[in-house]
Design a protein around this motif. Structure first.
Motif, PDB file in Angstrom:
ATOM      1  N   SER A  39       0.849  -1.193   0.000  1.00  0.00           N
ATOM      2  CA  SER A  39       0.000   0.000   0.000  1.00  0.00           C
ATOM      3  C   SER A  39       0.886   1.246   0.000  1.00  0.00           C
ATOM      4  O   SER A  39       2.109   1.170   0.175  1.00  0.00           O
TER       5      SER A  39
ATOM      6  N   ASP B 192       0.961   3.356   2.352  1.00  0.00           N
ATOM      7  CA  ASP B 192       1.531   3.424   3.705  1.00  0.00           C
ATOM      8  C   ASP B 192       2.745   2.506   3.836  1.00  0.00           C
ATOM      9  O   ASP B 192       3.735   2.868   4.485  1.00  0.00           O
TER      10      ASP B 192
ATOM     11  N   HIS C  75      -3.786   3.023  -6.582  1.00  0.00           N
ATOM     12  CA  HIS C  75      -3.345   2.960  -5.187  1.00  0.00           C
ATOM     13  C   HIS C  75      -3.917   4.105  -4.347  1.00  0.00           C
ATOM     14  O   HIS C  75      -3.740   4.117  -3.124  1.00  0.00           O
ATOM     15  N   LEU C  76      -4.588   5.039  -5.002  1.00  0.00           N
ATOM     16  CA  LEU C  76      -5.234   6.138  -4.271  1.00  0.00           C
ATOM     17  C   LEU C  76      -6.667   5.792  -3.861  1.00  0.00           C
ATOM     18  O   LEU C  76      -7.285   6.552  -3.120  1.00  0.00           O
TER      19      LEU C  76
ATOM     20  N   HIS D 116      -8.447   6.587  -0.422  1.00  0.00           N
ATOM     21  CA  HIS D 116      -7.630   7.552   0.311  1.00  0.00           C
ATOM     22  C   HIS D 116      -8.171   8.974   0.134  1.00  0.00           C
ATOM     23  O   HIS D 116      -8.729   9.312  -0.911  1.00  0.00           O
ATOM     24  N   ASP D 117      -7.993   9.785   1.156  1.00  0.00           N
ATOM     25  CA  ASP D 117      -8.068  11.224   0.980  1.00  0.00           C
ATOM     26  C   ASP D 117      -6.786  11.613   0.242  1.00  0.00           C
ATOM     27  O   ASP D 117      -5.690  11.486   0.779  1.00  0.00           O
TER      28      ASP D 117
ATOM     29  N   LYS E  92      -4.384  14.172   1.770  1.00  0.00           N
ATOM     30  CA  LYS E  92      -3.736  13.620   2.968  1.00  0.00           C
ATOM     31  C   LYS E  92      -2.691  12.575   2.586  1.00  0.00           C
ATOM     32  O   LYS E  92      -1.620  12.492   3.206  1.00  0.00           O
ATOM     33  N   ALA E  93      -2.981  11.764   1.550  1.00  0.00           N
ATOM     34  CA  ALA E  93      -2.008  10.774   1.099  1.00  0.00           C
ATOM     35  C   ALA E  93      -0.719  11.459   0.658  1.00  0.00           C
ATOM     36  O   ALA E  93       0.386  10.990   0.968  1.00  0.00           O
TER      37      ALA E  93
ATOM     38  N   ASN F 213       1.170  12.600   3.695  1.00  0.00           N
ATOM     39  CA  ASN F 213       1.806  11.481   4.398  1.00  0.00           C
ATOM     40  C   ASN F 213       3.079  11.031   3.688  1.00  0.00           C
ATOM     41  O   ASN F 213       4.095  10.717   4.344  1.00  0.00           O
TER      42      ASN F 213
END
Length: 263
Positions: free
Chosen positions: A7, A9, A29-30, A33-34, A37-38, A41
């Motif tokens: 992922s 993360d 891969h999004l 997700h927000d 925010k991704a 991060n």
């Protein structure tokens, strides 16, 4: 995508520790997700976001489908802006049975339709020529010359350029000259590395680690750097075999191969 099972993360945890400083994010891969925010991060973990992949797939027999592709590329521009990605890589598309010249015309028209939105969002677009084996249904743009001709046809906008992937262009006897032309026109936006295995068992998902095949990666990298390109050498490996193994061990192999055959 090189470590597809992970992922975002996971990538944020493992890449920086392995000395990886940048990441291209693939749109799938999004999911969930927000996006803003991704992006925060990934940057917070120490990763520079190089690009969003992918846009493109403009050609179709159907005007409705061509408009749907334009609409999807406009969404990709919005996603890139939210993510903080400065670039979208375009896999331009093709239609089986449609003349390649017509598909290239539709590609140029599609890019022209989304360029203003990309410029307004501060996002560049990079045409990625794909190996001719994909000319039937994946991309009618198969050489850097063809990609440069599209840029010329559209008036050489500053936010339109090329992504050079050695897997797709290493065979071209005009490669050195086209890299020089691309650099002289300030169009060289991205550089991707992997290797071509012999024999190759799957033309999509059997790419090799650098040094595992026959591509003269360092020579091509030298041509790219001679243009003044100082961006990342991005490892992009699609491999069912490597995706099936422990990804931490695989990442260690990638970094070793990169040091031995690219850096």
């Amino acid at each position: 995508m090189t470590t597809k099972p992970w992922s975002l993360d996971d990538c944020a945890r493992h890449y920086p520790a392995a000395g990886v400083g940048g990441i291209t994010v693939w749109r799938q891969h999004l999911a969930g997700h927000d996006i803003a925010k991704a992006g925060q991060n990934l940057r917070g973990a120490g990763l520079e976001i190089i690009s969003l992949c992918r846009g493109g797939f403009f050609p179709s027999h159907s005007p409705t489908s061509r408009q749907a592709a334009i609409d999807d590329n406009l969404r990709a521009i919005d996603e890139a802006h939210a993510l903080g990605a400065p670039l979208i890589v375009l896999v331009c598309g093709a239609v089986p049975g449609q003349p390649l010249s017509e598909s290239r015309r539709q590609i140029a028209d599609g890019i022209a339709a989304v360029l203003p939105a990309a410029e307004q969002a501060g996002v560049k677009l990079a045409i990625e020529p794909l190996h001719p084996m994909y000319a039937d249904d994946r991309s009618a743009v198969n050489t850097m010359r063809q990609a440069n001709e599209i840029c010329d046809h559209l008036g050489s906008p500053a936010n339109l350029g090329l992504a050079v992937d050695v897997y797709h262009v290493w065979w071209d006897d005009a490669l050195e000259a086209q890299i020089k032309i691309t650099g002289n026109k300030n169009r060289l936006f991205a550089f991707h590395v992997c290797d071509w295995k012999t024999p190759t068992t799957d033309f999509l998902n059997d790419r090799g680690l650098m040094g595992e095949g026959c591509i003269p990666i360092r020579q091509i990298k030298g041509w790219v750097e001679a243009t003044g390109f100082h961006g990342y050498s991005e490892v992009e490996i699609f491999s069912t075999r490597y995706w099936s193994m422990d990804q931490t061990s695989y990442l260690a192999q990638i970094t070793q191969a990169f040091q031995e055959h690219v850096a």
